[in-house]
Design a protein around this motif. Sequence first.
Motif, PDB file in Angstrom:
ATOM      1  N   TYR A 101      41.769 -39.353  -0.900  1.00 16.74           N
ATOM      2  CA  TYR A 101      40.615 -39.625  -0.030  1.00 16.74           C
ATOM      3  C   TYR A 101      40.842 -39.141   1.402  1.00 16.74           C
ATOM      4  O   TYR A 101      39.887 -38.812   2.110  1.00 16.74           O
ATOM      5  CB  TYR A 101      40.339 -41.126  -0.015  1.00 16.74           C
ATOM      6  CG  TYR A 101      39.459 -41.628  -1.140  1.00 16.74           C
ATOM      7  CD1 TYR A 101      39.017 -40.799  -2.160  1.00 16.74           C
ATOM      8  CD2 TYR A 101      39.068 -42.967  -1.177  1.00 16.74           C
ATOM      9  CE1 TYR A 101      38.221 -41.260  -3.183  1.00 16.74           C
ATOM     10  CE2 TYR A 101      38.257 -43.454  -2.202  1.00 16.74           C
ATOM     11  CZ  TYR A 101      37.844 -42.593  -3.196  1.00 16.74           C
ATOM     12  OH  TYR A 101      37.042 -43.070  -4.206  1.00 16.74           O
ATOM     13  N   ASP A 102      42.105 -39.121   1.842  1.00 18.64           N
ATOM     14  CA  ASP A 102      42.387 -38.770   3.232  1.00 18.64           C
ATOM     15  C   ASP A 102      42.063 -37.319   3.568  1.00 18.64           C
ATOM     16  O   ASP A 102      41.822 -36.989   4.742  1.00 18.64           O
ATOM     17  CB  ASP A 102      43.849 -39.076   3.571  1.00 18.64           C
ATOM     18  CG  ASP A 102      44.828 -38.370   2.649  1.00 18.64           C
ATOM     19  OD1 ASP A 102      44.519 -38.217   1.449  1.00 18.64           O
ATOM     20  OD2 ASP A 102      45.910 -37.963   3.121  1.00 18.64           O
ATOM     21  N   ILE A 103      42.049 -36.426   2.556  1.00 19.72           N
ATOM     22  CA  ILE A 103      41.739 -35.017   2.836  1.00 19.72           C
ATOM     23  C   ILE A 103      40.497 -34.541   2.086  1.00 19.72           C
ATOM     24  O   ILE A 103      40.172 -33.352   2.097  1.00 19.72           O
ATOM     25  CB  ILE A 103      42.927 -34.094   2.495  1.00 19.72           C
ATOM     26  CG1 ILE A 103      43.285 -34.190   1.002  1.00 19.72           C
ATOM     27  CG2 ILE A 103      44.127 -34.413   3.366  1.00 19.72           C
ATOM     28  CD1 ILE A 103      44.286 -33.124   0.550  1.00 19.72           C
ATOM     29  N   ALA A 104      39.790 -35.473   1.435  1.00 22.91           N
ATOM     30  CA  ALA A 104      38.605 -35.081   0.651  1.00 22.91           C
ATOM     31  C   ALA A 104      37.558 -34.440   1.548  1.00 22.91           C
ATOM     32  O   ALA A 104      37.310 -34.887   2.668  1.00 22.91           O
ATOM     33  CB  ALA A 104      38.022 -36.306  -0.036  1.00 22.91           C
ATOM     34  N   GLY A 105      36.955 -33.382   1.035  1.00 25.72           N
ATOM     35  CA  GLY A 105      35.888 -32.711   1.753  1.00 25.72           C
ATOM     36  C   GLY A 105      36.345 -31.689   2.767  1.00 25.72           C
ATOM     37  O   GLY A 105      35.513 -31.019   3.394  1.00 25.72           O
ATOM     38  N   GLU A 106      37.662 -31.526   2.927  1.00 25.08           N
ATOM     39  CA  GLU A 106      38.175 -30.586   3.916  1.00 25.08           C
ATOM     40  C   GLU A 106      38.493 -29.214   3.321  1.00 25.08           C
ATOM     41  O   GLU A 106      38.773 -28.275   4.064  1.00 25.08           O
ATOM     42  CB  GLU A 106      39.422 -31.157   4.595  1.00 25.08           C
ATOM     43  CG  GLU A 106      39.154 -32.444   5.376  1.00 25.08           C
ATOM     44  CD  GLU A 106      40.404 -32.985   6.046  1.00 25.08           C
ATOM     45  OE1 GLU A 106      41.379 -32.209   6.201  1.00 25.08           O
ATOM     46  OE2 GLU A 106      40.413 -34.171   6.415  1.00 25.08           O
ATOM     47  N   GLY A 107      38.494 -29.123   2.004  1.00 23.56           N
ATOM     48  CA  GLY A 107      38.753 -27.843   1.360  1.00 23.56           C
ATOM     49  C   GLY A 107      40.206 -27.400   1.429  1.00 23.56           C
ATOM     50  O   GLY A 107      40.492 -26.214   1.257  1.00 23.56           O
ATOM     51  N   ILE A 108      41.131 -28.337   1.638  1.00 22.67           N
ATOM     52  CA  ILE A 108      42.537 -27.967   1.778  1.00 22.67           C
ATOM     53  C   ILE A 108      43.400 -28.494   0.631  1.00 22.67           C
ATOM     54  O   ILE A 108      44.613 -28.296   0.633  1.00 22.67           O
ATOM     55  CB  ILE A 108      43.109 -28.474   3.114  1.00 22.67           C
ATOM     56  CG1 ILE A 108      43.012 -30.000   3.200  1.00 22.67           C
ATOM     57  CG2 ILE A 108      42.382 -27.827   4.290  1.00 22.67           C
ATOM     58  CD1 ILE A 108      43.715 -30.580   4.424  1.00 22.67           C
ATOM     59  N   ALA A 109      42.799 -29.158  -0.348  1.00 23.25           N
ATOM     60  CA  ALA A 109      43.572 -29.719  -1.462  1.00 23.25           C
ATOM     61  C   ALA A 109      44.234 -28.599  -2.259  1.00 23.25           C
ATOM     62  O   ALA A 109      43.604 -27.591  -2.585  1.00 23.25           O
ATOM     63  CB  ALA A 109      42.670 -30.547  -2.365  1.00 23.25           C
ATOM     64  N   ASP A 110      45.498 -28.777  -2.575  1.00 18.34           N
ATOM     65  CA  ASP A 110      46.257 -27.773  -3.325  1.00 18.34           C
ATOM     66  C   ASP A 110      45.852 -27.830  -4.803  1.00 18.34           C
ATOM     67  O   ASP A 110      45.962 -28.886  -5.429  1.00 18.34           O
ATOM     68  CB  ASP A 110      47.753 -28.049  -3.185  1.00 18.34           C
ATOM     69  CG  ASP A 110      48.608 -26.890  -3.684  1.00 18.34           C
ATOM     70  OD1 ASP A 110      48.366 -26.422  -4.816  1.00 18.34           O
ATOM     71  OD2 ASP A 110      49.518 -26.460  -2.957  1.00 18.34           O
ATOM     72  N   PRO A 111      45.416 -26.715  -5.372  1.00 20.24           N
ATOM     73  CA  PRO A 111      44.964 -26.716  -6.764  1.00 20.24           C
ATOM     74  C   PRO A 111      46.078 -26.531  -7.786  1.00 20.24           C
ATOM     75  O   PRO A 111      45.824 -26.520  -8.987  1.00 20.24           O
ATOM     76  CB  PRO A 111      44.015 -25.515  -6.815  1.00 20.24           C
ATOM     77  CG  PRO A 111      44.617 -24.552  -5.829  1.00 20.24           C
ATOM     78  CD  PRO A 111      45.193 -25.403  -4.718  1.00 20.24           C
ATOM     79  N   GLY A 112      47.326 -26.403  -7.333  1.00 19.83           N
ATOM     80  CA  GLY A 112      48.412 -26.029  -8.237  1.00 19.83           C
ATOM     81  C   GLY A 112      48.621 -26.974  -9.393  1.00 19.83           C
ATOM     82  O   GLY A 112      48.819 -26.542 -10.534  1.00 19.83           O
ATOM     83  N   ALA A 113      48.573 -28.279  -9.127  1.00 25.20           N
ATOM     84  CA  ALA A 113      48.850 -29.245 -10.191  1.00 25.20           C
ATOM     85  C   ALA A 113      47.749 -29.248 -11.247  1.00 25.20           C
ATOM     86  O   ALA A 113      48.026 -29.307 -12.449  1.00 25.20           O
ATOM     87  CB  ALA A 113      49.032 -30.639  -9.596  1.00 25.20           C
ATOM     88  N   LEU A 114      46.495 -29.191 -10.810  1.00 24.18           N
ATOM     89  CA  LEU A 114      45.405 -29.187 -11.790  1.00 24.18           C
ATOM     90  C   LEU A 114      45.396 -27.884 -12.573  1.00 24.18           C
ATOM     91  O   LEU A 114      45.134 -27.884 -13.782  1.00 24.18           O
ATOM     92  CB  LEU A 114      44.058 -29.412 -11.099  1.00 24.18           C
ATOM     93  CG  LEU A 114      42.861 -29.596 -12.039  1.00 24.18           C
ATOM     94  CD1 LEU A 114      43.070 -30.768 -12.994  1.00 24.18           C
ATOM     95  CD2 LEU A 114      41.564 -29.791 -11.250  1.00 24.18           C
ATOM     96  N   ARG A 115      45.706 -26.783 -11.924  1.00 24.51           N
ATOM     97  CA  ARG A 115      45.801 -25.510 -12.651  1.00 24.51           C
ATOM     98  C   ARG A 115      46.893 -25.591 -13.720  1.00 24.51           C
ATOM     99  O   ARG A 115      46.685 -25.180 -14.872  1.00 24.51           O
ATOM    100  CB  ARG A 115      46.097 -24.355 -11.698  1.00 24.51           C
ATOM    101  CG  ARG A 115      46.216 -23.012 -12.424  1.00 24.51           C
ATOM    102  CD  ARG A 115      46.672 -21.885 -11.522  1.00 24.51           C
ATOM    103  NE  ARG A 115      45.710 -21.600 -10.488  1.00 24.51           N
ATOM    104  CZ  ARG A 115      45.927 -21.792  -9.186  1.00 24.51           C
ATOM    105  NH1 ARG A 115      47.082 -22.302  -8.792  1.00 24.51           N
ATOM    106  NH2 ARG A 115      45.011 -21.500  -8.307  1.00 24.51           N
ATOM    107  N   ALA A 116      48.045 -26.134 -13.345  1.00 26.05           N
ATOM    108  CA  ALA A 116      49.129 -26.277 -14.315  1.00 26.05           C
ATOM    109  C   ALA A 116      48.713 -27.171 -15.472  1.00 26.05           C
ATOM    110  O   ALA A 116      49.058 -26.907 -16.631  1.00 26.05           O
ATOM    111  CB  ALA A 116      50.378 -26.840 -13.619  1.00 26.05           C
ATOM    112  N   ALA A 117      47.963 -28.234 -15.172  1.00 23.29           N
ATOM    113  CA  ALA A 117      47.502 -29.139 -16.227  1.00 23.29           C
ATOM    114  C   ALA A 117      46.572 -28.431 -17.199  1.00 23.29           C
ATOM    115  O   ALA A 117      46.680 -28.600 -18.424  1.00 23.29           O
ATOM    116  CB  ALA A 117      46.802 -30.347 -15.610  1.00 23.29           C
ATOM    117  N   LEU A 118      45.660 -27.634 -16.679  1.00 23.29           N
ATOM    118  CA  LEU A 118      44.702 -26.948 -17.548  1.00 23.29           C
ATOM    119  C   LEU A 118      45.370 -25.839 -18.361  1.00 23.29           C
ATOM    120  O   LEU A 118      45.028 -25.633 -19.534  1.00 23.29           O
ATOM    121  CB  LEU A 118      43.552 -26.386 -16.720  1.00 23.29           C
ATOM    122  CG  LEU A 118      42.605 -27.435 -16.142  1.00 23.29           C
ATOM    123  CD1 LEU A 118      41.576 -26.789 -15.226  1.00 23.29           C
ATOM    124  CD2 LEU A 118      41.901 -28.208 -17.246  1.00 23.29           C
TER     125      LEU A 118
END
Length: 350
Positions: free
Chosen positions: A312-329
């Motif tokens: 929640y602290d960085i939501a909406g800022e467009g800076i979340a790292d996608p690496g973990a979700l990419r690895a999951a998929l």
Amino acid sequence: MNVNDTAASHPPRIALAVGCPAGIAPELTARMLADSAVTSAAQIVTVGDRRVIARGAEVAGVSLDLRYITPDAPLPENSARPVFIDLGNLDPATISVGNLSEAAGRSALANFKHALALGLRGEADAVAFSPFNKASMRLVHPGYEDEIVFVTEMLGFKGIASEFNILPDLWNARVTSHVPISAVASLITFDNVLRGLRLTDQAMREGGYQAPRIAVAGLNPHAGDGGNFGREEIDVIGPVVAAGQAEGIICHGPLPPDTVFVRARKGEFDAVLTMYHDQGQVAMKLIGFDQGVTMLGGFPFPLLTAAHGSAYDIAGEGIADPGALRAALLLAAEMGARRRASLQSRWNSW
């Protein structure tokens, strides 16, 4: 047509539930749907609200080309574009980004239920989800303990399931999970530890390991130091390791918890079975927070997500790292393809 031909012509299908709309889930989901490495590895069928994913794409700064369908429409085969099942269950303008809300929790739960239903009906080879926020979900479903309990209830599942944390060359399993530290020692029983060891071996074989090497951590400092700091290693964990070895499981232990991950990182082991949540989670997140995958193992189909939360602290800022979700998929695609090929092989043998 042989199994390999079938797998090539029909890539695995992943049902992807959009997680908490007040967190980083929408922007991460949008990034995945714009990521050719992900969309070429599997047929992605996303479940959510098209307004939420549009907002996520805007935040992430990506352009999406999706095929939208209604919840009751049949899933298209081999769609050239990622499919999006629009549940129409949340207008993002009605919630506050970065804050808990009943509306956000209700949307995430609905998305998850629909994705699980696709897996249960065999319409998806694997199920994945972008990060949830359990606190928001509890506003709607007060009994929401964690994903394993929820999935068990939704599927009417009677077997044994457990949570695994996965990095590219290292898995972490645990005997106990979301329980108070004060309750851990009473749960370290022969049956519970052996069940965790067997499930770890099974899940890793399903994940592609032919003969996984599993380190079993002790519960106490220095693995009990010969009984000076506790007897769980002598009375419970050691006998479990012997029983596992007798069954053909490649396992070693009990090993001191403070050094077992050092040895695993050096390549001695493929997995560490820990006794409680933070014993493994702290180590795994220090090793690879941005690549960590959480898998719920033991269910009838692979079920994966990123190992981090809704941020929640960085939501909406467009800076979340996608690496973990990419690895999951990508792992979901591998496991889904393996599952599809296995089912096809059984079918061909009848």
